[in-house]
Design a protein around this motif. Structure first.
Motif, short mmCIF file in Angstrom:
data_model
loop_
_atom_site.label_atom_id
_atom_site.label_comp_id
_atom_site.label_asym_id
_atom_site.label_seq_id
_atom_site.Cartn_x
_atom_site.Cartn_y
_atom_site.Cartn_z
N GLU A 26 0.84 -1.19 0.00
CA GLU A 26 0.00 0.00 0.00
C GLU A 26 0.88 1.24 0.00
N PRO A 27 0.35 2.37 -0.49
CA PRO A 27 1.15 3.60 -0.56
C PRO A 27 1.53 4.10 0.83
N ARG A 28 2.80 4.04 1.14
CA ARG A 28 3.29 4.53 2.43
C ARG A 28 4.59 5.27 2.21
N ASP A 29 4.64 6.47 2.72
CA ASP A 29 5.81 7.32 2.51
C ASP A 29 7.08 6.64 3.03
N GLY A 30 8.11 6.64 2.19
CA GLY A 30 9.38 6.07 2.59
C GLY A 30 9.49 4.57 2.43
N HIS A 31 8.46 3.94 1.87
CA HIS A 31 8.47 2.49 1.68
C HIS A 31 8.75 2.16 0.21
N PRO A 32 9.29 0.98 -0.04
CA PRO A 32 9.67 0.59 -1.41
C PRO A 32 8.54 0.75 -2.40
N GLY A 33 8.84 1.44 -3.49
CA GLY A 33 7.84 1.69 -4.52
C GLY A 33 7.14 3.02 -4.36
N TYR A 34 7.39 3.72 -3.24
CA TYR A 34 6.73 4.99 -2.97
C TYR A 34 7.72 6.01 -2.40
N LEU A 35 8.91 6.01 -2.96
CA LEU A 35 9.95 6.92 -2.50
C LEU A 35 9.93 8.23 -3.30
N THR A 36 10.20 9.32 -2.62
CA THR A 36 10.38 10.58 -3.32
C THR A 36 11.79 10.60 -3.91
N GLU A 37 12.04 11.55 -4.78
CA GLU A 37 13.39 11.67 -5.34
C GLU A 37 14.40 11.95 -4.23
N GLN A 38 13.99 12.73 -3.24
CA GLN A 38 14.90 13.03 -2.13
C GLN A 38 15.22 11.78 -1.32
N GLN A 39 14.21 10.97 -1.06
CA GLN A 39 14.44 9.74 -0.29
C GLN A 39 15.33 8.78 -1.06
N GLN A 40 15.13 8.70 -2.38
CA GLN A 40 16.01 7.83 -3.17
C GLN A 40 17.45 8.35 -3.12
N ALA A 41 17.61 9.66 -3.15
CA ALA A 41 18.94 10.25 -3.05
C ALA A 41 19.57 9.96 -1.69
N GLN A 42 18.74 9.92 -0.65
CA GLN A 42 19.26 9.63 0.69
C GLN A 42 19.74 8.18 0.79
N VAL A 43 19.09 7.28 0.08
CA VAL A 43 19.57 5.90 0.03
C VAL A 43 20.97 5.87 -0.59
N HIS A 44 21.14 6.56 -1.70
CA HIS A 44 22.45 6.60 -2.37
C HIS A 44 23.50 7.23 -1.46
N GLN A 45 23.11 8.31 -0.78
CA GLN A 45 24.05 9.00 0.10
C GLN A 45 24.50 8.09 1.24
N LEU A 46 23.56 7.40 1.86
CA LEU A 46 23.90 6.50 2.96
C LEU A 46 24.81 5.38 2.48
N ARG A 47 24.53 4.83 1.32
CA ARG A 47 25.35 3.74 0.80
C ARG A 47 26.78 4.23 0.52
N LEU A 48 26.91 5.40 -0.07
CA LEU A 48 28.24 5.95 -0.36
C LEU A 48 29.03 6.19 0.92
N MET A 49 28.36 6.69 1.95
CA MET A 49 29.03 6.94 3.23
C MET A 49 29.52 5.62 3.85
#
Length: 343
Positions: A26-49
């Motif tokens: 179901e549509p839930r903020d921050g959950h897979p399939g319902y990420l904002t561009e900012q949240q997706q960028a935060q995933v990348h940032q965390l992984r790089l760190m």
């Protein structure tokens, strides 16, 4: 609040090797399939760190999202949480123990503390059951050690992550990341309460700190007198999202519990109709043993162990610890029928 927009999740081929559905039901903020561009960028940032600090394991998108959600998408706090978790894994040698872990004392311990997985709820999630009324740590420590109990707890968390939840996701046709927990307090009274809640609080610290975002629903049943009153006060201090997951019920819990768990999946002693031949507590029945949905867990490929995953402790997560805050208050042994503070 606006409904989150569904969008395809960006994956990292180096880490994201999923063989089960990865979109939330179901549509839930921050959950897979319902990420904002900012949240997706935060995933990348965390992984790089994390990569910059030399981490190479558990950097897949679903795992990083759970740590991010647990810290409200604060990347720095999520980074520290992940680092602390990896240090704990190294200190406990969990990744070495996991593939070949054996726990032959489990059945002997069940007479004091039954803990097991049994089928699924109506949402397709694993059902996890704990019965705390017979806990006797003195007797239990004659059978095993506190260290082995906690290691087994960690191993079972790993087995929830793989293979249980992936199998449930395949059967449901969408991603499932949480469990449905039943915590039975029948028999827990004044004299036993400190011992019971002391141990459970210690176990819950592991789930909160190292296995975030695994709580789906928590039903505390046979809650003794006084429990609901304390809970009604402390729930005001909690995140509303967590509160909605926790249901405090007295001895008249069956109707609400059966609204979430099909009767054929719920053991008879809790008002269901299931009576496994070997005992529900010993069957570990669920999609994770069905050839149509089960797959060999990835951690098993790193060792020579069999993939047998007889159930034991796990799940309760952040909500369990919250409920324990109420449970720590002194309460007499008798139950109050229908006592209830349902979130």
């Amino acid at each position: 609040m606006a409904t989150p927009e569904k969008r395809e999740m960006e994956l990292e081929p180096k880490y994201d090797d999923y063989d089960y559905p990865i979109t939330a039901p179901e549509p839930r903020d921050g959950h897979p399939g319902y990420l904002t561009e900012q949240q997706q960028a935060q995933v990348h940032q965390l992984r790089l760190m994390l990569e910059a600090q030399g981490f190479k394991e558990r950097l897949d998108t679903l795992t990083l999202l759970r740590f991010l959600r647990a810290r409200k998408f604060d990347v720095n706090l999520s980074f520290q949480m992940f680092v602390d978790c990896e240090k704990w894994r190294k200190d406990t040698k969990l990744d070495e123990e996991l593939p070949n872990w054996e726990y032959p004392e489990k059945k002997a311990l069940f007479q004091y503390y039954p803990q097991y997985y049994h089928k699924t709820d109506k949402d397709g999630r694993p059902v996890y059951i704990e019965q705390l009324g017979s806990i006797d740590l003195t007797a239990m420590y004659k059978i095993t050690t506190a260290e082995r109990m906690l290691t087994n707890l960690a191993v079972e968390y790993e087995r929830v992550s793989d293979p249980r939840l992936p199998a449930c996701s395949r059967k449901a046709g969408h991603l499932l990341e949480t469990c449905c927990t039943i915590m039975d307090l029948k028999g827990v009274g004044l004299t036993k309460a400190p011992q019971v809640y002391g141990y459970v609080r210690q176990a819950s610290a592991m789930s909160q700190n190292y296995y975030p975002e695994r709580l789906g629903r928590l039903y505390v049943i046979n809650a003794p007198w006084g429990f609901s009153t304390v809970w009604s006060m402390i729930k005001g201090w909690l995140d509303p999202v967590t509160v909605q997951k926790i249901h405090i019920l007295g001895s008249g819990y069956q109707k609400e519990l059966l609204a979430q768990v099909p009767p054929e999946n719920l053991p008879k002693e809790f008002g269901g109709t299931c009576a496994c031949a070997e005992g529900c507590e010993n069957s570990d029945a669920g999609p994770w043993h069905d050839e149509q949905w089960a797959r060999e867990p990835k951690w098993a490929k790193k060792g020579d162990a069999s993939t047998t995953i007889q159930g034991a402790p796990s799940e309760v997560q952040e909500g369990k610890a919250a409920a324990e805050g109420a449970a720590a208050a002194p309460a007499p042994a008798e139950d109050v029928a229908g006592a209830k503070a349902t979130a």
